[in-house]
Design a protein around this motif. Structure first.
Motif, PDB file in Angstrom:
ATOM      1  N   THR A  33      53.673   0.240 -84.670  1.00 34.23           N
ATOM      2  CA  THR A  33      54.435   1.170 -85.498  1.00 34.23           C
ATOM      3  C   THR A  33      55.571   0.462 -86.222  1.00 34.23           C
ATOM      4  N   PHE A  34      56.352  -0.341 -85.451  1.00 35.33           N
ATOM      5  CA  PHE A  34      57.468  -1.080 -86.056  1.00 35.33           C
ATOM      6  C   PHE A  34      57.084  -2.502 -86.447  1.00 35.33           C
ATOM      7  N   TYR A  35      55.888  -2.943 -86.072  1.00 37.16           N
ATOM      8  CA  TYR A  35      55.356  -4.266 -86.427  1.00 37.16           C
ATOM      9  C   TYR A  35      56.264  -5.402 -85.963  1.00 37.16           C
ATOM     10  N   LEU A  36      56.874  -5.251 -84.802  1.00 38.25           N
ATOM     11  CA  LEU A  36      57.694  -6.307 -84.223  1.00 38.25           C
ATOM     12  C   LEU A  36      56.814  -7.207 -83.365  1.00 38.25           C
ATOM     13  N   SER A  37      56.997  -8.508 -83.479  1.00 40.95           N
ATOM     14  CA  SER A  37      56.175  -9.426 -82.706  1.00 40.95           C
ATOM     15  C   SER A  37      56.673  -9.486 -81.268  1.00 40.95           C
ATOM     16  N   GLU A  38      55.732  -9.649 -80.348  1.00 42.08           N
ATOM     17  CA  GLU A  38      56.107  -9.752 -78.944  1.00 42.08           C
ATOM     18  C   GLU A  38      56.878 -11.033 -78.666  1.00 42.08           C
ATOM     19  N   ALA A  39      56.679 -12.064 -79.491  1.00 44.18           N
ATOM     20  CA  ALA A  39      57.424 -13.311 -79.310  1.00 44.18           C
ATOM     21  C   ALA A  39      58.918 -13.082 -79.536  1.00 44.18           C
ATOM     22  N   LEU A  40      59.263 -12.359 -80.590  1.00 39.00           N
ATOM     23  CA  LEU A  40      60.665 -12.083 -80.880  1.00 39.00           C
ATOM     24  C   LEU A  40      61.292 -11.237 -79.781  1.00 39.00           C
ATOM     25  N   ILE A  41      60.595 -10.198 -79.343  1.00 45.84           N
ATOM     26  CA  ILE A  41      61.143  -9.307 -78.322  1.00 45.84           C
ATOM     27  C   ILE A  41      61.347 -10.055 -77.006  1.00 45.84           C
ATOM     28  N   VAL A 149      50.023 -19.610 -81.318  1.00 44.87           N
ATOM     29  CA  VAL A 149      50.522 -18.453 -80.576  1.00 44.87           C
ATOM     30  C   VAL A 149      51.184 -17.462 -81.520  1.00 44.87           C
ATOM     31  N   LEU A 150      52.092 -17.952 -82.367  1.00 45.40           N
ATOM     32  CA  LEU A 150      52.746 -17.055 -83.321  1.00 45.40           C
ATOM     33  C   LEU A 150      51.804 -16.611 -84.431  1.00 45.40           C
ATOM     34  N   SER A 151      50.821 -17.445 -84.775  1.00 45.43           N
ATOM     35  CA  SER A 151      49.868 -17.052 -85.821  1.00 45.43           C
ATOM     36  C   SER A 151      49.064 -15.832 -85.409  1.00 45.43           C
ATOM     37  N   ASN A 152      48.830 -15.675 -84.119  1.00 43.01           N
ATOM     38  CA  ASN A 152      48.055 -14.518 -83.652  1.00 43.01           C
ATOM     39  C   ASN A 152      48.751 -13.200 -83.961  1.00 43.01           C
ATOM     40  N   SER A 153      50.090 -13.232 -84.076  1.00 46.50           N
ATOM     41  CA  SER A 153      50.809 -11.992 -84.338  1.00 46.50           C
ATOM     42  C   SER A 153      50.548 -11.442 -85.732  1.00 46.50           C
ATOM     43  N   ILE A 154      50.063 -12.301 -86.654  1.00 46.41           N
ATOM     44  CA  ILE A 154      49.806 -11.826 -88.016  1.00 46.41           C
ATOM     45  C   ILE A 154      48.321 -11.680 -88.312  1.00 46.41           C
ATOM     46  N   VAL A 155      47.461 -12.076 -87.392  1.00 47.15           N
ATOM     47  CA  VAL A 155      46.019 -11.918 -87.616  1.00 47.15           C
ATOM     48  C   VAL A 155      45.406 -10.935 -86.626  1.00 47.15           C
ATOM     49  N   LYS A 156      46.233 -10.273 -85.842  1.00 43.70           N
ATOM     50  CA  LYS A 156      45.746  -9.259 -84.919  1.00 43.70           C
ATOM     51  C   LYS A 156      46.579  -8.004 -85.084  1.00 43.70           C
ATOM     52  N   GLY A 157      45.988  -6.875 -84.754  1.00 45.74           N
ATOM     53  CA  GLY A 157      46.712  -5.619 -84.810  1.00 45.74           C
ATOM     54  C   GLY A 157      46.406  -4.808 -86.053  1.00 45.74           C
ATOM     55  N   ARG A 158      47.070  -3.668 -86.136  1.00 48.00           N
ATOM     56  CA  ARG A 158      46.782  -2.717 -87.204  1.00 48.00           C
ATOM     57  C   ARG A 158      47.185  -3.255 -88.573  1.00 48.00           C
ATOM     58  N   PHE A 159      48.310  -3.965 -88.629  1.00 47.87           N
ATOM     59  CA  PHE A 159      48.750  -4.501 -89.924  1.00 47.87           C
ATOM     60  C   PHE A 159      47.738  -5.494 -90.470  1.00 47.87           C
ATOM     61  N   GLY A 432      58.907 -13.038 -87.187  1.00 46.61           N
ATOM     62  CA  GLY A 432      58.809 -11.833 -86.372  1.00 46.61           C
ATOM     63  C   GLY A 432      59.320 -10.593 -87.068  1.00 46.61           C
ATOM     64  N   LEU A 433      60.247 -10.779 -88.030  1.00 45.91           N
ATOM     65  CA  LEU A 433      60.825  -9.627 -88.737  1.00 45.91           C
ATOM     66  C   LEU A 433      60.278  -9.455 -90.141  1.00 45.91           C
ATOM     67  N   SER A 434      59.438 -10.371 -90.602  1.00 45.08           N
ATOM     68  CA  SER A 434      58.966 -10.320 -91.988  1.00 45.08           C
ATOM     69  C   SER A 434      58.162  -9.058 -92.275  1.00 45.08           C
ATOM     70  N   VAL A 435      57.247  -8.724 -91.383  1.00 42.61           N
ATOM     71  CA  VAL A 435      56.394  -7.555 -91.630  1.00 42.61           C
ATOM     72  C   VAL A 435      57.202  -6.266 -91.624  1.00 42.61           C
ATOM     73  N   GLY A 438      59.405  -6.203 -94.643  1.00 39.45           N
ATOM     74  CA  GLY A 438      58.593  -6.013 -95.833  1.00 39.45           C
ATOM     75  C   GLY A 438      58.162  -4.564 -96.000  1.00 39.45           C
ATOM     76  N   LYS A 439      57.811  -3.917 -94.891  1.00 44.48           N
ATOM     77  CA  LYS A 439      57.435  -2.503 -94.969  1.00 44.48           C
ATOM     78  C   LYS A 439      58.623  -1.641 -95.392  1.00 44.48           C
TER      79      LYS A 439
END
Length: 539
Positions: A33-41, A149-159, A432-435, A438-439
């Motif tokens: 929903t908020f598109y925050l990466s688990e790495a950042l959190i 590891v971080l690349s997976n956050s932008i190639v997986k999920g609803r976004f 981690g905050l780009s998506v 951007g939204k």
């Protein structure tokens, strides 16, 4: 008699388990929903639990107060996470992907990595005072590979499913998996030259000839080529053995699902024993293991592998938040903090973007300039950079003169520690905050525009309604066969038209506006609300 046992093991288990449990309760909300990466959190959680804050996680205590032991723990932890991640990255690619897409990968892994290395070196050389270009090459080599590891956050999920085409997702996975293991040649090129040429080769002998000889023999032949061959053999044997066990019904479902992760642990251990590149070997083994697509299809709907992957990712980024040398960013003799911040901005902008734009026409997965901008921007720096940082500092500590670390080696060791850690933190935060930003940036102007234009829109609509009523009441109705019937229809329409107070149209230019052709209109009344709509719309 019951007593409190405030030992590190109990505190770490309680902290880690409590954080993962609480994060799990809102994980979908955060990521989808908020598109925050688990790495950042998890990194923010690590900072909160670190000695700088709550002091629940005490890394130096676990390392017995030794900074060298702490770096060793970080190195082994990074190897574990990367090994598992790279095998899984290889497994999730379609069959024969490396053979089919070798042209695109060759561009990204050859000219792409070389350009990223040189561009990063130039920026680092320009921003750090009194730094030799050779030393900048060493520092830049640690941040050249993109992090899987971080690349997976932008190639997986609803976004990613909605905005990133599947071919683009796969080429990002393949590139981040392969180039993480190909960082050794870039790193050891500078390290060998520094050892045998820097400061006149003090404490060593052989000069540039020996440096290049070791670079070709040890780095390319032993580390790279041997790891590729080993990964192919282990992946092929594992696939054949698992096929045989499955046909004989010797393997149960649980062991079948965990097989890829066990394969990653085996390769990490055996490659470590013989001193070759375990990262590249893991990625190659994962690809060969799923060469026929059988294992990938069988485990596609299973959640065991993603679950273990998530647990490792949350744990390591919590660890990074706790062990990061935060104080050294502001207090060091290498680079002032304002230059360090500017360095982080420049690296994120010019490290990867120019070469991707230059090559995007030759990479068929990158179809548009927007895709090129996406691939160029999302080249994260993460766990792989910390791995190469540890390898680099371990090598530099071996360059000694009379039992002491050589002066230039110590300076580069301090510089690479500050710069790489800072760039990793920058990448985690920015990517981690780009998506989500951007939204917000996409929707906020529209929301503000609608809010500001509401009064004027209502006033404009009221004028249009009055004009329509006036036109219908004064114009002579069109008569087809019966003039009196036409007049009656026109009079009835004008007299029965209610006074409208709410407009139910779309707010676009009306019948008298030059931008839009005239459309038939009709007045409507819904309960206590009244208005006007075009005939081709629905209230």
């Amino acid at each position: 008699m019951p007593t409190l046992s405030l030992i590190n093991f109990n505190i770490v288990c309680a902290t880690l388990g409590g954080f993962i449990s609480l994060f799990g309760l809102v994980s979908y909300l955060c990521k989808e929903t908020f598109y925050l990466s688990e790495a950042l959190i998890s990194m923010l959680a690590g900072i909160a639990f670190s000695p700088h804050a709550a002091n629940f996680i005490r890394p130096l205590d676990y390392a017995q107060g030794s900074q060298q032991n702490l770096e060793t723990i970080t190195l082994y932890f990074a190897r574990l996470v990367l090994g598992v991640q790279l095998v899984l990255a290889g497994v999730q690619l379609p069959k024969r992907y490396l053979q089919i897409e070798w042209k695109s990968l060759s561009l990204l892994l050859g000219p792409g990595m070389a350009a990223m290395w040189i561009c990063s070196s130039l920026v680092i050389w320009a921003m750090i005072p009194n730094l030799q270009f050779l030393h900048a090459l060493i520092i830049a080599a640690c941040i050249t590979p993109t992090d899987p590891v971080l690349s997976n956050s932008i190639v997986k999920g609803r976004f990613a499913d909605k905005h990133v085409p599947r071919p683009l997702q796969r080429i990002i996975i393949a590139e981040s998996g392969a180039n993480d293991g190909l960082g050794y040649p870039f790193l050891y090129f500078g390290l060998y030259l520094m050892k045998y040429v820097g400061m006149g080769g003090a404490g060593t002998s052989g000069g540039a000839a020996k440096a290049f000889g070791l670079w070709f023999s040890e780095t390319w032949c032993y580390t790279i080529l041997l790891s590729v061959a080993y990964g192919v053999v282990v992946g092929w044997l594992s696939r054949k053995l698992l096929h045989w066990a499955e046909e004989k019904r010797y393997v149960d479902r649980e062991s079948f699902l965990v097989f890829a992760i066990a394969l990653a642990l085996f390769i990490i251990g055996t490659c470590g024993l013989i001193g070759t590149d375990d990262l590249l070997s893991c990625f190659i083994a994962g690809n060969v293991f799923t060469q026929d697509d059988w294992f990938r299809i069988e485990t596609m709907d299973d959640s065991l592998q993603p679950t273990i992957d998530m647990l490792l990712n949350l744990s390591i980024f919590m660890w990074f938040g706790a062990v990061c040398p935060w104080s050294s960013f502001a207090q060091n003799d290498i680079i002032p903090i304002y230059r360090l911040v500017f360095l982080g901005v420049l690296i994120l902008l010019v490290r990867r973007m120019p070469i991707v734009f230059a090559m995007h026409k030759y990479i068929h997965q990158i179809e548009h300039l927007s895709h090129a901008a996406f691939v160029g921007f999302f080249g994260p720096i993460g766990v792989g950079a910390i791995f190469y940082l540890s390898v680099c500092r371990d090598f530099l500590q071996s360059i000694t003169v009379d039992g002491q670390v050589r002066e230039d080696a110590q300076r580069v060791s301090d510089a690479v520690n500050i710069v790489v850690w800072f760039l990793v933190i920058c990448s985690i935060i920015v990517h981690g905050l780009s998506v989500p930003l951007g939204k917000v940036g996409y929707h906020l102007p529209r929301t503000i525009s609608q809010a500001l234009s509401t009064p004027s829109t209502i006033e404009h609509n009221a004028v249009r309604i009055a004009h329509i009523q006036h036109t219908r009441s004064t114009a002579t109705p069109e008569v087809d066969q019966s003039t009196s019937r036409g007049r009656k229809r026109g009079a009835q329409t004008a007299s029965s038209a209610p006074e409208a107070t709410i407009f139910r149209g779309n707010g676009q230019p009306g019948p008298n506006d030059p931008e839009e052709p005239e459309r038939p209109v009709r007045l409507i009344t819904h309960g206590t609300e009244q208005g006007v709509v075009f005939a081709d719309e629905r209230p």
